[in-house]
Design a protein around this motif. Structure first.
Motif, PDB file in Angstrom:
ATOM      1  N   ALA A  52       0.834  -1.204   0.000  1.00 41.56           N
ATOM      2  CA  ALA A  52       0.000   0.000   0.000  1.00 41.56           C
ATOM      3  C   ALA A  52       0.871   1.256   0.000  1.00 41.56           C
ATOM      4  N   LYS A  53       1.904   1.270   0.817  1.00 40.00           N
ATOM      5  CA  LYS A  53       2.788   2.427   0.908  1.00 40.00           C
ATOM      6  C   LYS A  53       3.549   2.648  -0.394  1.00 40.00           C
ATOM      7  N   THR A  54       4.018   1.574  -1.001  1.00 36.44           N
ATOM      8  CA  THR A  54       4.793   1.683  -2.239  1.00 36.44           C
ATOM      9  C   THR A  54       3.927   2.162  -3.395  1.00 36.44           C
ATOM     10  N   LEU A  55       2.709   1.637  -3.490  1.00 37.20           N
ATOM     11  CA  LEU A  55       1.803   2.060  -4.556  1.00 37.20           C
ATOM     12  C   LEU A  55       1.412   3.530  -4.404  1.00 37.20           C
ATOM     13  N   ALA A  56       1.149   3.949  -3.168  1.00 41.35           N
ATOM     14  CA  ALA A  56       0.783   5.344  -2.931  1.00 41.35           C
ATOM     15  C   ALA A  56       1.932   6.276  -3.315  1.00 41.35           C
ATOM     16  N   LYS A  57       3.157   5.896  -2.952  1.00 41.73           N
ATOM     17  CA  LYS A  57       4.327   6.714  -3.286  1.00 41.73           C
ATOM     18  C   LYS A  57       4.529   6.778  -4.789  1.00 41.73           C
ATOM     19  N   ALA A  58       4.414   5.649  -5.470  1.00 37.88           N
ATOM     20  CA  ALA A  58       4.598   5.627  -6.919  1.00 37.88           C
ATOM     21  C   ALA A  58       3.542   6.475  -7.616  1.00 37.88           C
ATOM     22  N   GLN A  59       2.303   6.375  -7.171  1.00 35.72           N
ATOM     23  CA  GLN A  59       1.241   7.165  -7.800  1.00 35.72           C
ATOM     24  C   GLN A  59       1.478   8.661  -7.581  1.00 35.72           C
ATOM     25  N   ASP A  60       1.942   9.029  -6.383  1.00 37.93           N
ATOM     26  CA  ASP A  60       2.249  10.438  -6.116  1.00 37.93           C
ATOM     27  C   ASP A  60       3.344  10.948  -7.046  1.00 37.93           C
ATOM     28  N   GLU A  61       4.383  10.151  -7.222  1.00 38.18           N
ATOM     29  CA  GLU A  61       5.501  10.573  -8.073  1.00 38.18           C
ATOM     30  C   GLU A  61       5.060  10.671  -9.536  1.00 38.18           C
ATOM     31  N   PHE A  62       4.281   9.705  -9.986  1.00 39.90           N
ATOM     32  CA  PHE A  62       3.770   9.764 -11.357  1.00 39.90           C
ATOM     33  C   PHE A  62       2.848  10.966 -11.535  1.00 39.90           C
ATOM     34  N   GLY A  63       2.027  11.238 -10.529  1.00 42.32           N
ATOM     35  CA  GLY A  63       1.131  12.385 -10.612  1.00 42.32           C
ATOM     36  C   GLY A  63       1.888  13.696 -10.685  1.00 42.32           C
ATOM     37  N   HIS A  64       2.925  13.846  -9.860  1.00 42.36           N
ATOM     38  CA  HIS A  64       3.729  15.068  -9.871  1.00 42.36           C
ATOM     39  C   HIS A  64       4.431  15.245 -11.212  1.00 42.36           C
ATOM     40  N   PHE A  65       4.993  14.162 -11.725  1.00 38.46           N
ATOM     41  CA  PHE A  65       5.665  14.234 -13.025  1.00 38.46           C
ATOM     42  C   PHE A  65       4.674  14.625 -14.117  1.00 38.46           C
ATOM     43  N   ASN A  66       3.488  14.040 -14.066  1.00 34.57           N
ATOM     44  CA  ASN A  66       2.476  14.351 -15.079  1.00 34.57           C
ATOM     45  C   ASN A  66       2.020  15.806 -14.982  1.00 34.57           C
ATOM     46  N   ALA A 120       7.913  36.080 -17.632  1.00 33.62           N
ATOM     47  CA  ALA A 120       7.704  35.156 -16.518  1.00 33.62           C
ATOM     48  C   ALA A 120       7.372  33.756 -17.030  1.00 33.62           C
ATOM     49  N   ALA A 121       6.628  33.682 -18.135  1.00 29.05           N
ATOM     50  CA  ALA A 121       6.298  32.388 -18.729  1.00 29.05           C
ATOM     51  C   ALA A 121       7.566  31.671 -19.181  1.00 29.05           C
ATOM     52  N   GLY A 122       8.514  32.418 -19.760  1.00 29.16           N
ATOM     53  CA  GLY A 122       9.787  31.829 -20.173  1.00 29.16           C
ATOM     54  C   GLY A 122      10.562  31.300 -18.979  1.00 29.16           C
ATOM     55  N   ALA A 123      10.568  32.057 -17.888  1.00 25.11           N
ATOM     56  CA  ALA A 123      11.255  31.611 -16.674  1.00 25.11           C
ATOM     57  C   ALA A 123      10.591  30.361 -16.112  1.00 25.11           C
ATOM     58  N   LEU A 124       9.269  30.323 -16.177  1.00 23.10           N
ATOM     59  CA  LEU A 124       8.527  29.171 -15.673  1.00 23.10           C
ATOM     60  C   LEU A 124       8.823  27.911 -16.484  1.00 23.10           C
ATOM     61  N   LEU A 125       8.904  28.054 -17.805  1.00 23.53           N
ATOM     62  CA  LEU A 125       9.196  26.896 -18.650  1.00 23.53           C
ATOM     63  C   LEU A 125      10.606  26.373 -18.407  1.00 23.53           C
ATOM     64  N   GLY A 126      11.559  27.284 -18.184  1.00 22.34           N
ATOM     65  CA  GLY A 126      12.912  26.845 -17.860  1.00 22.34           C
ATOM     66  C   GLY A 126      12.962  26.144 -16.509  1.00 22.34           C
ATOM     67  N   TRP A 127      12.259  26.691 -15.525  1.00 21.47           N
ATOM     68  CA  TRP A 127      12.173  26.061 -14.198  1.00 21.47           C
ATOM     69  C   TRP A 127      11.544  24.682 -14.305  1.00 21.47           C
ATOM     70  N   ARG A 128      10.542  24.575 -15.144  1.00 21.08           N
ATOM     71  CA  ARG A 128       9.838  23.308 -15.331  1.00 21.08           C
ATOM     72  C   ARG A 128      10.779  22.214 -15.821  1.00 21.08           C
ATOM     73  N   LEU A 129      11.671  22.521 -16.752  1.00 19.98           N
ATOM     74  CA  LEU A 129      12.602  21.516 -17.267  1.00 19.98           C
ATOM     75  C   LEU A 129      13.513  20.993 -16.167  1.00 19.98           C
ATOM     76  N   ARG A 130      13.978  21.873 -15.300  1.00 17.87           N
ATOM     77  CA  ARG A 130      14.833  21.438 -14.192  1.00 17.87           C
ATOM     78  C   ARG A 130      14.052  20.571 -13.211  1.00 17.87           C
ATOM     79  N   GLN A 131      12.809  20.942 -12.973  1.00 18.08           N
ATOM     80  CA  GLN A 131      11.983  20.163 -12.060  1.00 18.08           C
ATOM     81  C   GLN A 131      11.644  18.794 -12.645  1.00 18.08           C
ATOM     82  N   LEU A 132      11.476  18.711 -13.959  1.00 13.87           N
ATOM     83  CA  LEU A 132      11.206  17.426 -14.599  1.00 13.87           C
ATOM     84  C   LEU A 132      12.389  16.471 -14.422  1.00 13.87           C
ATOM     85  N   GLU A 133      13.609  16.995 -14.506  1.00 13.85           N
ATOM     86  CA  GLU A 133      14.789  16.143 -14.295  1.00 13.85           C
ATOM     87  C   GLU A 133      14.797  15.581 -12.875  1.00 13.85           C
TER      88      GLU A 133
END
Length: 328
Positions: A258-272, A296-309
């Motif tokens: 249960a704990k592992t599935l919940a963690k995996a779903q959270d991580e997949f949700g955040h990535f999505n 600001a949109a350009g800064a957000l898109l650049g931040w997004r790429l780092r967060q995706l990694e």
């Protein structure tokens, strides 16, 4: 001394707070408890009634409150309902079950856009703004996002308040309360319903476990479409496990799964959420917005790429942990 002008950020936070005359968001129900020898009929009856109750209790806030959690909890109720109805298809191959599944899917699709904008405005943008304190234009960008968010929320509210949804709730309530699904079960299924729920749980959890492992094979090389299918497999596995793991009490394997599935779903949700945010930003900058908001949109898109990694690293770790768990 005059008061400072209210920023769009402050306005958004006030809008998200539920006014006194708006319904509060219903709390999620607690963990189910079953005897280890409970029949499948008993467990399915409980799951269906729980899903029905969650929809009824979360509908007022989803329809009338500005709190993002309202629509979120209503969507969870719909997802849980779709999971149990899908699981019951081999047992209850009826036109009514298929109709209920279709209506739940339609209603879910009407709420998806509102949830995406809620997450973008309340979870994605705030950390990006904190990480770029010197970038001007985030308030203007957030104000433009709020316009899209309001339109999506109005669409969701219209669907929730529609006669079609009212009919869906009535049909679902009658089907569950009258136990009509028992009458629609196949003759072969009646023996299964009277049998131990753990037999059915072992079969379906094993099948979903194998399916999820298969979809995640060669995880590092999965395409975005394949990752999306894996995310859906995790979601289905997690909800089904939530239904049946109470049959195993406090066993260590059950708690770990249960704990592992919940963690995996959270991580997949955040990535999505990060993945789809690019499309939302493109929608915003496709309209007439100030120049500073575009920066600001350009800064957000650049931040997004780092967060995706970073999110990808967490996702790989969650996948590795999942591969080590065993069914109870």
């Amino acid at each position: 001394m005059s008061q400072p002008a209210q920023t769009p950020v402050a306005s958004l936070r006030e809008a998200d707070a539920a006014p006194a005359d708006r319904p509060a968001v219903a709390k999620a129900p607690g963990q189910a408890r079953f005897d280890t020898d409970a029949t499948l009929d008993t467990v399915l009856d409980f799951i269906l009634r729980s899903a029905l109750r969650r929809l009824r209790e979360s509908q007022p806030a989803a329809r009338d409150s500005n709190d993002p959690e309202g629509i979120h909890q209503y969507r969870i109720g719909l997802r849980r309902l779709r999971s149990v109805l899908g699981m019951m298809r081999p047992i209850v191959p009826s036109w009514q079950l298929e109709s209920l599944r279709g209506e739940a899917k339609w209603l879910m699709s009407a709420l998806n856009e509102a949830r995406a904008w809620d997450v973008f405005a309340t979870e994605t943008m705030p950390p990006a703004m904190r990480d770029h304190p010197s970038v001007e234009g985030f308030d203007a960008l957030l104000e433009a996002a709020e316009s899209h968010r309001k339109a999506a929320r109005d669409k969701a509210r219209a669907a929730i308040s529609s006669p079609r949804t009212a009919h869906f709730h009535i049909a679902l309530g009658l089907w569950v309360e009258q136990g009509a699904w028992r009458d629609e079960a196949t003759p072969e299924s009646h023996g299964m319903l009277a049998g131990p729920a753990r037999d059915f749980a072992a079969e379906i959890l094993g099948r979903l476990h194998r399916k999820t492992l298969k979809r995640g094979r060669h995880f590092k090389r999965l395409t975005p479409q394949e990752r999306h299918r894996l995310r859906l497999a995790f979601k289905k596995f997690r909800y089904t496990a939530d239904f049946f793991l109470p049959l195993y009490g406090k066993r260590r394997k059950a708690r770990l799964l249960a704990k592992t599935l919940a963690k995996a779903q959270d991580e997949f949700g955040h990535f999505n959420d990060l993945a789809v945010s690019e499309d939302l930003v493109r929608q915003i900058i496709g309209g007439a917005i100030p120049v500073e908001a575009q920066r600001a949109a350009g800064a957000l898109l650049g931040w997004r790429l780092r967060q995706l990694e970073l999110a990808d690293k967490h996702l790989r770790s969650a996948w590795k942990r999942f591969r080590t768990v065993r069914l109870p």
